[in-house]
Design an enzyme around this catalytic site. Structure first.
Site, mmCIF file in Angstrom:
data_model
loop_
_atom_site.group_PDB
_atom_site.id
_atom_site.type_symbol
_atom_site.label_atom_id
_atom_site.label_comp_id
_atom_site.label_asym_id
_atom_site.label_seq_id
_atom_site.Cartn_x
_atom_site.Cartn_y
_atom_site.Cartn_z
ATOM 1 N N SER A 1 2.621 -8.700 -1.643
ATOM 2 C CA SER A 1 3.651 -7.651 -1.613
ATOM 3 C C SER A 1 4.447 -7.607 -2.927
ATOM 4 O O SER A 1 4.951 -6.547 -3.309
ATOM 5 C CB SER A 1 4.582 -7.847 -0.417
ATOM 6 O OG SER A 1 3.827 -7.858 0.777
ATOM 7 N N HIS B 1 9.788 -13.311 -2.535
ATOM 8 C CA HIS B 1 10.415 -13.291 -1.206
ATOM 9 C C HIS B 1 9.866 -14.407 -0.316
ATOM 10 O O HIS B 1 10.192 -14.453 0.860
ATOM 11 C CB HIS B 1 10.179 -11.918 -0.552
ATOM 12 C CG HIS B 1 8.730 -11.596 -0.391
ATOM 13 N ND1 HIS B 1 7.946 -11.202 -1.447
ATOM 14 C CD2 HIS B 1 7.916 -11.654 0.680
ATOM 15 C CE1 HIS B 1 6.708 -11.024 -1.026
ATOM 16 N NE2 HIS B 1 6.649 -11.305 0.266
ATOM 17 N N CYS C 1 3.264 -13.597 -3.219
ATOM 18 C CA CYS C 1 2.605 -12.884 -2.114
ATOM 19 C C CYS C 1 2.098 -11.549 -2.659
ATOM 20 O O CYS C 1 2.644 -11.025 -3.633
ATOM 21 C CB CYS C 1 3.624 -12.661 -0.996
ATOM 22 S SG CYS C 1 3.127 -11.493 0.289
ATOM 23 N N HIS D 1 4.482 -4.042 -5.374
ATOM 24 C CA HIS D 1 5.640 -3.380 -5.979
ATOM 25 C C HIS D 1 5.464 -3.232 -7.493
ATOM 26 O O HIS D 1 5.706 -2.177 -8.062
ATOM 27 C CB HIS D 1 6.902 -4.199 -5.677
ATOM 28 C CG HIS D 1 8.166 -3.533 -6.119
ATOM 29 N ND1 HIS D 1 8.786 -2.560 -5.372
ATOM 30 C CD2 HIS D 1 8.912 -3.672 -7.244
ATOM 31 C CE1 HIS D 1 9.872 -2.139 -6.009
ATOM 32 N NE2 HIS D 1 9.975 -2.798 -7.149
ATOM 33 N N CYS E 1 6.873 -15.973 4.217
ATOM 34 C CA CYS E 1 6.195 -14.687 4.426
ATOM 35 C C CYS E 1 4.775 -14.877 4.944
ATOM 36 O O CYS E 1 4.527 -14.790 6.133
ATOM 37 C CB CYS E 1 6.219 -13.816 3.171
ATOM 38 S SG CYS E 1 5.430 -12.215 3.462
HETATM 39 N N1 LIG Z 1 2.976 -6.952 7.474
HETATM 40 C C1 LIG Z 1 3.657 -7.879 6.819
HETATM 41 O O1 LIG Z 1 4.709 -8.347 7.254
HETATM 42 C C2 LIG Z 1 3.121 -8.403 5.527
HETATM 43 C C3 LIG Z 1 3.656 -9.583 4.985
HETATM 44 C C4 LIG Z 1 3.044 -10.135 3.853
HETATM 45 C C5 LIG Z 1 2.008 -9.487 3.227
HETATM 46 N N2 LIG Z 1 1.565 -8.314 3.757
HETATM 47 C C6 LIG Z 1 0.426 -7.619 3.166
HETATM 48 O O2 LIG Z 1 -0.747 -8.296 3.595
HETATM 49 C C7 LIG Z 1 -1.785 -8.043 2.646
HETATM 50 C C8 LIG Z 1 -2.456 -9.352 2.243
HETATM 51 O O3 LIG Z 1 -1.558 -10.171 1.507
HETATM 52 P P1 LIG Z 1 -2.070 -11.506 0.778
HETATM 53 O O4 LIG Z 1 -0.875 -12.088 0.091
HETATM 54 O O5 LIG Z 1 -2.868 -12.338 1.713
HETATM 55 O O6 LIG Z 1 -3.040 -10.835 -0.330
HETATM 56 P P2 LIG Z 1 -4.263 -11.398 -1.208
HETATM 57 O O7 LIG Z 1 -4.362 -10.493 -2.378
HETATM 58 O O8 LIG Z 1 -4.125 -12.860 -1.450
HETATM 59 O O9 LIG Z 1 -5.532 -11.214 -0.244
HETATM 60 C C9 LIG Z 1 -6.158 -9.985 -0.010
HETATM 61 C C10 LIG Z 1 -7.634 -10.266 0.283
HETATM 62 O O10 LIG Z 1 -8.268 -9.038 0.665
HETATM 63 C C11 LIG Z 1 -9.570 -9.043 0.106
HETATM 64 N N3 LIG Z 1 -10.079 -7.668 0.071
HETATM 65 C C12 LIG Z 1 -9.819 -6.691 -0.836
HETATM 66 N N4 LIG Z 1 -10.477 -5.563 -0.501
HETATM 67 C C13 LIG Z 1 -11.166 -5.827 0.638
HETATM 68 C C14 LIG Z 1 -12.024 -5.057 1.470
HETATM 69 N N5 LIG Z 1 -12.302 -3.785 1.193
HETATM 70 N N6 LIG Z 1 -12.548 -5.650 2.566
HETATM 71 C C15 LIG Z 1 -12.282 -6.950 2.858
HETATM 72 N N7 LIG Z 1 -11.467 -7.730 2.107
HETATM 73 C C16 LIG Z 1 -10.920 -7.170 1.006
HETATM 74 C C17 LIG Z 1 -9.391 -9.706 -1.257
HETATM 75 O O11 LIG Z 1 -10.604 -10.182 -1.802
HETATM 76 C C18 LIG Z 1 -8.410 -10.824 -0.909
HETATM 77 O O12 LIG Z 1 -9.103 -12.010 -0.508
HETATM 78 C C19 LIG Z 1 -1.121 -7.278 1.501
HETATM 79 O O13 LIG Z 1 -1.307 -5.893 1.728
HETATM 80 C C20 LIG Z 1 0.334 -7.629 1.654
HETATM 81 O O14 LIG Z 1 1.204 -6.668 1.068
HETATM 82 C C21 LIG Z 1 2.085 -7.777 4.883
HETATM 83 ZN ZN LIG Z 2 5.048 -11.323 1.470
#
Ligand SMILES: NC(=O)c1ccc[n+]([C@@H]2O[C@H](COP(=O)([O-])OP(=O)(O)OC[C@H]3O[C@@H](n4cnc5c(N)ncnc54)[C@H](O)[C@@H]3O)[C@@H](O)[C@H]2O)c1
Ligand SMILES: [Zn+2]
Ligand SMILES: [Zn+2]
Length: 378
Positions: A49, A69, A47, A53, A176
């Site tokens: 996250s 996780h 993920c 880290h 997650c």
């Molecule tokens: N709130 C929660 O409980 C929780 C849980 C899991 C993950 N997260 C967070 O969610 C986010 C996404 O996680 P993921 O695993 O899907 O990540 P990921 O890296 O797979 O996806 C992120 C996406 O955002 C796009 N992106 C980057 N900059 C951008 C912009 N300026 N405008 C539009 N799109 C853009 C990327 O191209 C990518 O497709 C992370 O910040 C992660 O830490 C939060």
């Molecule tokens: Zn996560």
């Protein structure tokens, strides 16, 4: 079990230092203590996250650690006082516990279990205690879970028992990302039928948010990503439009407002970028728009003109999609088994734990949705 009560020596990916490849090492995993469960991890996915880290926040006190996780596994043994689990149970670790006793767990409005924030040291994203050692050093357990390891030990309040028929190499995604995005739309934004939504960031979290908007009956779902390769995948999950902010001179909020006349009813930020969080709020409709922050960062503050809120928008945040883990995760597993929820479509790559650095590189360059690592044979 032959291993119960004994230290297990097994393979794990140790992150010794920030911004360096993780190293496959032999670690020692102590037996579970009171109220703890030792789990054989069968499959784990990566993920963002984990990358945050390792590569972005890089808090030096948060190392050495074992990341991971989002996983599924099988209970190997249990410590004293554990009644809910037995060896052989199929389980999903929870980075957000559900103790069922605190005032947050008893309140149906939230999943913010009090025990989660006493068990995890937030500044280093690690459990207060760890059952791992490697080369004579104590190794932290990232988010209290540490699933990039053949075995891990977790307090029973942070473990969900699931259907024994569930395929662990698929349902690991429910630990997650998929619950997070789907729940952010359904539980936190409370998307209504016939509405217009925008989802920023189309990783697994954002795509699951698209899927949640669709399940809630949204009629128009605008998927936004700076990577044009995400467009086709977004349509699989229900997006009706795709917008790449890089294709426009105007701010993305203006583009979305022009596309929808007044702005979207619901917007969800799934990137973890404070500028995008602001754009997502500004893209929502004056008067009633709801914007949900899902992407994670603790390095920057967010800014907004008060008028954007005074004029009737609502700004919310969502952790783990608002799901109480022990209740919500088995329900999401059932929805997948009943073919009411897509999971397979999120899996872009399958690898082994030995290839974890390749999986991290893929995500760093936005070249994957989810990579599932097989860890131990079942
Ligand atoms: N709130 C929660 O409980 C929780 C849980 C899991 C993950 N997260 C967070 O969610 C986010 C996404 O996680 P993921 O695993 O899907 O990540 P990921 O890296 O797979 O996806 C992120 C996406 O955002 C796009 N992106 C980057 N900059 C951008 C912009 N300026 N405008 C539009 N799109 C853009 C990327 O191209 C990518 O497709 C992370 O910040 C992660 O830490 C939060
Ligand atoms: Zn996560
Ligand atoms: Zn609680």
């Amino acid at each position: 079990m032959a291993t119960a009560g004994k230290v297990i020596r097994c393979k794990a990916a140790v992150a010794w230092e920030p911004n360096k490849p993780v190293v496959i090492e032999e670690i020692e995993v102590a037996p579970p203590q009171a109220n703890e469960v030792r789990i054989k991890i069968v499959a784990t996915s990566v993920c963002h996250s984990d990358l945050y880290h390792l590569l972005e926040s890089m808090h030096k006190d948060g190392f050495p650690t074992v990341l991971g996780h989002e996983a599924a596994g099988i209970v190997e043994s249990v410590g004293p006082g554990v009644t809910e689990f037995q060896p052989g149970d199929k389980v999903i670790p929870l980075f957000l516990s559900q103790c069922r006793e605190c005032c947050f767990c008893k309140n149906p409005k939230t999943n913010q279990c009090e025990a989660a924030w006493t068990r995890i040291r937030q500044e280093v994203m690690a459990g207060v205690e760890s059952r791992f050692t490697c080369r004579g050093k104590r190794v932290l357990q990232f988010m209290g879970t540490s699933t990039f390891s053949e075995y891990t030990v977790i307090n029973q309040i942070a473990v969900a028992k699931i259907d024994p028929a569930a395929p662990l190499e698929k349902v690991c995604l429910l630990g997650c990302g998929v619950c997070t995005g789907y729940g952010a739309a359904v539980n936190t934004a409370k998307v209504e039928p016939g509405s217009t939504c925008a989802v920023f960031g189309l990783g697994a979290v954002g795509l699951a948010a698209v899927m949640g908007c669709k399940a809630a009956g949204a009629k128009r779902i605008i998927a936004v990503d700076t990577n044009p390769e995400k467009s086709e995948k977004a349509k699989v999950f229900g997006a009706t439009d795709f917008v790449n902010p890089k294709d426009h001179e105007k701010p993305i909020s203006q583009v979305l407002t022009e596309m929808t006349n007044v702005g979207v009813d619901y917007s969800l930020e799934c990137v973890g970028n404070v500028a995008v969080m602001r754009s997502a709020l500004e893209s929502s409709a004056r008067g009633w728009g709801v914007s949900v922050i899902v992407g994670w960062t603790d390095m920057h503050d967010i800014a907004i003109r008060p008028g954007h809120l005074i004029s009737g928008r609502t700004w919310k945040g969502s952790l783990f999609g608002g799901f109480k883990g022990k209740d919500g995760v088995p329900q999401m597993v059932k929805a997948y088994m009943d073919k009411k929820l897509m999971l397979d479509e999120f899996i872009s790559h399958n690898m082994t734990l030995d290839q974890v650095n390749d999986a991290i590189e893929l995500m760093k360059h936005s070249k994957c949705i989810r990579t599932v690592l097989s860890v131990s044979p079942q």
